[in-house]
Enzyme design. Structure first.
Site, short mmCIF file in Angstrom:
data_model
loop_
_atom_site.label_atom_id
_atom_site.label_comp_id
_atom_site.label_asym_id
_atom_site.label_seq_id
_atom_site.Cartn_x
_atom_site.Cartn_y
_atom_site.Cartn_z
N THR A 1 0.84 -1.60 -0.23
CA THR A 1 0.28 0.01 -0.14
C THR A 1 0.86 1.25 0.32
OG1 THR A 1 0.05 -0.64 2.23
CG2 THR A 1 -1.94 -1.03 0.89
N ASN B 1 0.04 10.23 -0.33
CA ASN B 1 0.84 10.61 -1.29
C ASN B 1 0.28 10.50 -2.50
OD1 ASN B 1 2.96 9.03 -3.09
ND2 ASN B 1 4.12 8.70 -1.79
N GLU C 1 -9.64 0.14 0.37
CA GLU C 1 -10.94 -1.22 0.39
C GLU C 1 -11.71 0.11 -0.97
OE1 GLU C 1 -11.51 -3.83 3.70
OE2 GLU C 1 -10.13 -1.55 4.25
MO1 MOS Z 1 -9.19 -5.93 4.19
S1 MOS Z 1 -10.28 -7.62 4.16
O1 MOS Z 1 -9.89 -5.42 5.77
O2 MOS Z 1 -7.35 -6.61 4.56
#
Ligand code: MOS
Length: 733
Positions: A463, A623, A697
């Site tokens: 991420t 970022n 998400e």
């Molecule tokens: Mo996520 S499904 O909260 O890694």
């Protein structure tokens, strides 16, 4: 000096990744390393009558075969969980078989190939039982779970309206089983040293793995170290302490050597979670002006026979739109399959496909633009809690995305837009994900060369956590980013939660900021108290830090010079940050708007996504580059969900027959168009001191709905079952 937060800084770990220097769980070398391979059950349900390991034990290189014939000794009870969110796992302790592929033996040998060969020689006899399978077949046995992630399964807000609606929708939507399929398989390297255990594990949460192992081996948590420096994708599948990690540690204990256990791709389909299938009924009733009188969302989904996980598909319906009445239910059936788990936007992903499709159906019935329908039902406060939003930029998102997409040029009539014989469809959906944070701690250290290191026991699951930690600390300490490094993925670092729920940056960002600010104060205090420093005696409040220097009026000194005199290995501080009262005063969500263009071949039923635009209000973007990349990743996963991803169960055997990436299709480059990501400016003073809402998400949440709506617009065919494959398009009239 320019602030770094917000800038599109390249990943600080990028070079390590592209050169192969980044070490993943299965890549840590160990002296005397041996290999474990899991033997999975070939029946879905029943009892093991005999495990015959004689041939396997005689095979070359084999050190041990673990099985329920002689259950390997644990110190703790696997049924004792520290949290109901921790999955039940099978650890060869008894003869019960609960799902196809469940570990029934573990073979340890000196090479991976020899362990794999010997695993094929293990003969297991079962007294098989008939599996319970099929969501619809088992519907009569559905029950309401006591709670879903600590929230009630059902809700009913507002009042039933006596008005006669101008338009209604009552439709049932179906979503399939899906598997996470990260590129890096689950893997563990387990090393015992006396009663101290180190595991290099492919996990989203080193501390969760540590506490599980400590409990099951009855050792203090300090005796267990879990390391996850790099994670090759998780998507929720690596959020829990699954059985193979514990089996690797058991195997290592049994043979007295370091053990590596890597799941094969087919084993990634059993025993490490998946997204369960759902059948969702959505009922909408609306006035002529589009105002919703009723929004009802009923979810039927499945769990295993031995544990409970409920896909919370209706949660979003409780908060996304204003309606006179909003009611949701969740019902579960127990099936002879492994237990499902969290998968990227659990609940939102399947739930919003249903809700956003239903909204589109309603818009057509009302002869109203779908953006307008959503705007009319904009929830100005949270319909569920009644609280004000900490911030909400959804209207700005609709506008920004629609403008960029060119939505005003849309002819709403299905099948009206064409390019030659190709049908073109434009569809849209809302996106949302809750803003959450947990407690987290961080450490900041000034090193002798004047550089700073910040450390948190969280993970970077791809991420950009390594990178944003550097940016936050650099800004607090007045340092260029090149002079700050970050460390994470180790239980020897300050405790932080699992990297999930889109909460990592919102949790550790404030902790890193506080630790860095405290370090700045400590550096200043050290300098003004140091007789050798030019800043001796200066008022600490008048001392600034800039470009690695302490400055007070005309006096200055570099961090490195100060450290040289101090003769310390480092100056350290630790700080933590946690959610406070603001969580109770405000409803906190990120919002977005997603617009898709599809091109459909009318004869072949092939759907291609040709354009995608998303606008998001996600608070402060730390970022610009990694944030855009994360959102694009979510949208790509949503394209997979819309068009291809589906795990198929053989209902006779309880076997996921899709068990590799040839059968289980995920998007590849030709499936992915240019994706436009817009961040609308949003300043949220309440979510946390950095204004971060989380972006892991939200990107996926509206995609399947937007694409399904675009397919309807292109073809006039309303497909209510994912994935939207060509067979469904060709057989739907
Ligand atoms: Mo996520 S499904 O909260 O890694």
């Amino acid at each position: 000096m320019d602030k770094s937060v917000g800038k599109p800084l390249n990943r600080v770990d990028g070079r390590l990744k592209v050169t192969g220097a980044a070490k993943y769980a299965a890549e840590f070398p160990q002296e005397g390393l041996v290999y474990a391979v899991i033997v999975g059950s070939t029946v879905p349900s029943g009892t093991i009558s005999k495990v015959d390991a004689s041939a396997a034990e005689k095979a070359p290189g084999v050190l041990a075969v673990l099985s329920p014939e002689q259950p390997p000794k644990l110190g703790g009870d696997p049924a004792q969980r520290q949290s109901p969110l921790e999955p039940m796992v099978h650890l060869l302790q008894n003869r019960r078989v609960d799902y196809f592929g469940q570990p029934v033996a573990v073979v340890v040998a000196d090479t991976f190939e020899r362990a794999t060969h010997a695993a094929a020689l293990v003969k297991v006899q079962y007294q098989a039982e008939k599996p319970k399978l099929g969501l619809r077949a088992l519907k009569a046995q559905a029950y309401a779970p006591k709670h879903i992630i600590f929230r009630p399964p059902d809700s009913d807000h507002g009042k039933a309206s006596a008005e006669t609606p101008a338009a209604e929708v009552d439709a049932t939507y179906i979503t399939p089983f899906e598997h996470h399929n990260p590129m890096e398989p689950h893997a563990t390297t387990a090393v015992w040293d006396g009663d101290r255990l180190t595991v290099y594990d492919a996990t989203q949460g080193v501390f969760g793995v540590r506490s599980r192992l400590a409990q099951l081996f009855a050792v203090p948590p300090e005796n267990v170290r879990c390391v996850a420096k790099f994670v090759g994708g998780g998507f929720g599948g690596k959020g829990s302490g699954w059985g193979h990690t514990i089996l690797a540690a058991l195997a290592a204990k049994t043979v007295g050597k370091p053990v590596r256990l890597v799941l094969r791709r087919d084993q990634m389909f059993t025993g490490v979670g998946y997204r369960p299938e759902t059948e969702q009924r959505v009922q909408l009733k609306a006035r002529k002006d589009g105002k919703l009188l009723l929004l009802r969302h009923e979810t039927l989904t499945s769990t295993s026979t031995f544990d409970e996980f409920t896909e919370p598909a209706g949660f979003t319906s409780r908060m996304l739109y204003a309606s006179e009445q909003i009611a949701t239910t969740h019902r579960l059936v127990k099936t002879t399959l492994p237990t499902p788990t969290f998968m990227r936007a659990p609940g939102e992903s399947p739930g919003m496909f249903a809700l956003e499709s239903a909204l589109d159906e309603l818009a057509y019935k009302l002869n109203m633009d779908p953006v307008q329908l959503r705007s009319i039902n904009h929830a100005d406060t949270d319909p569920e809690s009644g609280r004000p939003w900490s911030s909400k930029s959804l209207k700005e998102c609709y506008k920004a995305a629609a403008d960029k997409f060119g939505w005003s040029k849309r002819n709403p009539t299905p099948g009206s837009m064409k390019d030659g014989r190709t049908l073109i469809g434009w569809g849209m959906a809302t996106a949302t994900y809750p803003t959450m944070r947990q407690k987290g701690a961080a450490k900041a250290s000034l090193l002798p060369d004047g550089t700073v290191s910040v450390a948190v026991g969280t993970q970077d699951i791809g991420t950009g956590t390594y990178t944003v930690m550097v940016q936050i600390a650099a800004d607090e300490l007045g340092l260029p980013v090149q002079k700050v490094r970050s460390d994470l993925g180790d239980t020897q670092l300050p405790e932080a939660p699992v990297s999930g729920g889109s909460w990592t940056a919102a949790t550790i960002g404030p902790a890193v900021k506080r630790a860095a600010a405290a370090l700045r104060e400590k550096i200043i205090a050290t300098a003004v108290a140091d007789v050798g420093s030019p800043l001796k005696g200066a008022d600490p409040k008048q001392v600034k830090v800039e470009n690695g220097e302490l400055i007070a009026g005309s006096k200055k000194e570099s961090f490195a010079a100060l450290m040289k005199r101090q003769k310390l290995p480092s100056l350290d501080v630790q700080a933590d940050a946690q959610p406070g009262e603001e969580m109770k005063k405000y409803a906190m969500h990120a919002f977005g708007a997603q617009f898709a263009e599809v091109r459909v071949d009318p004869d072949l039923g092939q759907v291609r996504v040709s354009r995608f635009v998303g606008a998001f209000g996600v608070g402060n973007v730390l970022n610009a580059k990694t944030a855009q990349s994360q959102i694009q990743g979510g949208i790509i996963m949503g394209i997979g969900m819309a068009l291809m991803e589906e795990s198929v169960v053989d209902e006779r055997t309880g076997h996921f027959v899709t068990k590799d990436l040839a059968d289980y299709h995920v998007p590849v480059n030709p499936d992915v168009p240019d994706i436009d990501v817009i961040f609308v400016p949003e300043n949220d003073p309440y979510v946390n001191e950095l204004g971060i809402k989380g972006i892991g998400e939200i990107g996926i949440t509206g995609v399947a709905g937007a694409i399904a709506n675009a397919v309807y617009h292109a073809t006039g065919k309303r497909l209510r079952s994912l994935p939207l494959t060509l067979d469904k398009l060709l057989t739907t009239t």
